[in-house]
Design an enzyme around this catalytic site. Structure first.
Site, mmCIF file in Angstrom:
data_model
loop_
_atom_site.group_PDB
_atom_site.id
_atom_site.type_symbol
_atom_site.label_atom_id
_atom_site.label_comp_id
_atom_site.label_asym_id
_atom_site.label_seq_id
_atom_site.Cartn_x
_atom_site.Cartn_y
_atom_site.Cartn_z
ATOM 1 N N CYS A 1 35.782 57.855 -71.296
ATOM 2 C CA CYS A 1 37.132 58.241 -71.679
ATOM 3 C C CYS A 1 38.029 58.022 -70.460
ATOM 4 O O CYS A 1 37.774 57.130 -69.658
ATOM 5 C CB CYS A 1 37.181 59.682 -72.177
ATOM 6 S SG CYS A 1 36.606 60.898 -70.973
ATOM 7 N N HIS B 1 34.730 69.265 -90.026
ATOM 8 C CA HIS B 1 33.674 69.085 -91.025
ATOM 9 C C HIS B 1 33.479 67.621 -91.405
ATOM 10 O O HIS B 1 32.555 67.307 -92.168
ATOM 11 C CB HIS B 1 33.993 69.899 -92.281
ATOM 12 C CG HIS B 1 35.086 69.313 -93.107
ATOM 13 N ND1 HIS B 1 36.408 69.307 -92.692
ATOM 14 C CD2 HIS B 1 35.075 68.697 -94.318
ATOM 15 C CE1 HIS B 1 37.141 68.723 -93.609
ATOM 16 N NE2 HIS B 1 36.376 68.341 -94.609
#
Length: 658
Positions: free
Chosen positions: A430, A564
């Site tokens: 990153c 989720h």
């Protein structure tokens, strides 16, 4: 809100980094030709214009830089949206446009609209934030087939332009009364003597983020209300010890106070970030002292540590009040830096200007200790103090290998310490850290990694580890990938439990099991949206443990706020939705831990999440792990080769894309 402001602060560093050199260019040019502003010297004119490239277009630069920084995957189309977002109000709310809309002569248009120009940082920041938000919201939108050309990232500039047109219409009505109120306020405090000078200094700084400080400046510096402090000072007219009172108090702040504040910010930076912070603070402090350009310093903490900026505004007011009380005066043409201070010494109306240096030394001490106290007391996220979970335990920073091939040297050292080809599975990075997926983090020699001098490392779990390198991490990651590739272990390889197949044709790819458990057709999932293939074809697994792995290599294109579901896009354009559990959105992410972030590349078989099966059972939720290929038009063929019980990362199917 705190996280949002931190993101905003990090994003502002891109445009802020352009300011010191621009200030230096303009300062040098003005020093060479302080009276003609380049009219008497070609080199001076060139330097002044070179600096103006940035300083005269701050609004545009902040709009583009902030839009790019606030976008979820730093895509260039967000920067284009930022530019369009800025151009909308600058085009629609300038004096000429307002004159056209209201059908009056441009000379009769409220002077407030003159402030809506390329220099307006407030408009730039507003435009950048709007563009970034629109990109994050609409870059993945899918329109009906007839409008499909405008889907996705192409939709972002269109939506942004529409929204900014509405905002611009509001500014036509809101901006003038705000501007006029500030002018009236300035005229009111101009009769308060030294106290008025202090109030002016306080509000001058406080209004800089909005660009409305120019309204106050017009009252005190120019002839709007008959004060004309700058003009009268340099003409040596007016009252000695009074003329210049609305300029003098800025010198102690810009020459001494802010540089001392920059030192305090550096002192408060995390050990592993001191070098980066030092380079920014040194350049910004020099610009402030030498030229009086304070934007590089002020914008570095203005939003991420706004209480500190309020303190800075108050200290500026105090400096202005003290200088005015004792009638110490000096003036500036450009700004309150050393160049103008030196030049003002020869103006006859200047009164005891050397006492401003004494006040400056005192303000330097006050700024330093005040900034130290406020930053630490309120744990403000000034540059170098951004929260980071990957700091070395001892907090020490070693020396990164140097030389022409230092990145390759460091990459080789880290690769060997990680266990080499026998242990390293995939390599990613990153902004500041290497994100590594290994077979076993217990086999990593942490001592050797720390001995390389990197700022730190963080073991996430048994297979994921992060090594903090710094802002040059991309070069180290590239070198490590070369080493890893030459060892015959490409970065898209999987763990030992995977049945690996070399994918020669990117259109022809294996599908891997996302967990240990029972494989089932998507048609048997107890959710009509998936079982009827409304989201596309796919499969599901009833997991026996909570580890969740990537079914295919690609880029993380979205992570749902409730954790989720995760979206992955392959190089061939296939979009994969990994949905954890059924009807789990209302659990607000509690049972899920995500180990990846949007924009990150993942290898097939890489651990990307865990879910708490016990928590799901307690919430009476099913734990089905559903994999759906959402852009069916890209999938030419989907076959499932396995059935029954499967192991995580085992090849269970095959997908061929159009």
């Amino acid at each position: 809100m705190k996280t949002y402001l931190q993101r905003m602060g990090r994003s502002l560093m891109l445009p802020v980094a352009t300011l010191p050199v621009a200030a230096l260019f303009m300062g040098i040019g003005y020093w060479i030709d302080p009276t003609g502003w380049g009219g008497n010297n070609i080199f001076a004119a060139f330097m002044i214009k070179a600096g103006g490239t940035v300083l005269d277009n701050l609004g545009i630069i902040f709009a583009v830089g902030l839009a790019l920084g606030m976008s979820k995957d730093k895509d260039g189309s967000s920067a284009l949206a930022g530019l369009i977002a800025f151009l909308a109000p600058v085009t629609l709310v300038n004096s000429a446009s307002v004159a056209l809309f209201t059908k009056v002569d441009v000379e009769k248009v409220n002077i407030a609209f003159d402030a809506i120009n390329n220099k307006n940082v407030f408009i730039g920041i507003l435009a950048g934030l709007v563009a970034g938000a629109m990109y994050n919201r609409f870059s993945g939108v899918k329109l009906p087939m007839a409008l499909s050309f405008f889907s996705g990232k192409r939709a972002v500039p269109i939506v942004t332009a529409g929204l900014m047109a509405i905002i611009s219409a509001l500014l036509i009505f809101v901006w003038p009364p705000v501007y006029d109120t500030l002018v009236s306020f300035g005229e009111l405090i101009s009769g308060m003597g030294a106290l008025g000078a202090g109030l002016y200094g306080f509000f001058n700084r406080l209004l800089i983020p909005t660009g409305l400080h120019h309204a106050l400046n017009n009252v005190f510096w120019f002839n709007l209300a008959g004060i004309d402090d700058i003009g009268k000072f340099w003409a040596s007219e007016g009252v000695k010890g009074v003329t210049g009172m609305y300029q003098a108090g800025f010198f102690p702040v810009m020459m001494f106070g802010l540089p001392a504040g920059a030192l305090a910010i550096y002192q408060c930076a995390r050990p592993e970030k001191k070098k980066v912070t030092a380079s920014l603070m040194l350049a910004a402090a020099f610009a402030s002292f030498f030229t009086g350009v304070t934007e590089p310093l002020e914008f570095s903490f203005m939003f991420v540590a706004w209480p500190l900026y309020v303190v800075h505004a108050a200290l500026t007011g105090i400096s202005m009040f003290i200088a005015a009380t004792f009638h110490w005066t000096a003036g500036f043409n450009f700004s309150a830096g050393f160049i103008d201070f030196f030049l003002s010494l020869r103006v006859p109306i200047a009164n005891q200007p050397l006492m401003l240096l004494v006040l400056g030394l005192a303000m330097g001490v006050i700024y330093y200790f005040t900034f130290l106290f406020v930053i630490k007391k309120f744990n403000l996220m000034t540059p170098g103090r951004e929260e980071d979970t990957g700091v070395a335990e001892n907090g020490e920073v070693g020396t990164v290998p140097t030389g022409d091939n230092r990145f390759a040297t460091l990459a080789n050292q880290l690769y060997q310490a990680l266990g080499g080809a026998a242990n390293v599975v995939s390599i990613d990075n990153c902004t500041t850290r290497l994100r590594l997926y290994v077979k076993d983090t217990a086999k990593v020699d942490q001592g050797k990694i720390k001995a390389t001098g990197v700022p730190g490392l963080k073991v996430i779990d048994a297979k994921n580890i992060q090594v903090i390198v710094g802002t040059e991490v991309q070069f180290v990651a590239d070198e490590m990938k070369k080493i890893h590739g030459s060892s015959g272990k490409g970065t898209a390889q999987s763990t030992p439990t995977v049945t690996t197949k070399t994918v020669v044709d990117p259109q022809n790819q294996d599908i891997f099991a996302v967990a240990n458990g029972k494989l089932m057709p998507i048609t048997e999932v107890a959710d009509d949206v998936f079982s009827q293939k409304m989201m596309g074809d796919g499969f599901a697994i009833l997991p026996t443990n909570g580890e969740v792995f990537a079914p295919i290599a690609g880029t993380i294109i979205n992570i749902f706020p409730t954790k989720h579901a995760v979206g992955i896009k392959t190089e061939s354009g296939i979009e994969v939705l990994l949905h954890m559990g059924i009807d789990t959105v209302n659990l607000k992410g509690a049972p899920f831990t995500i180990y990846v972030e949007e924009g990150q590349k993942v290898a097939r078989g890489q651990l990307i999440a865990t879910m708490d099966l016990v928590a799901l059972q307690s919430a009476n939720k099913q734990s089905d792990l559903i994999v759906a290929f959402t852009n069916g038009e890209k999938v030419a063929k989907l076959t499932m080769d396995a059935s029954g019980v499967v192991k995580a990362n085992a090849v269970i199917g095959h997908v061929k894309s159009n």
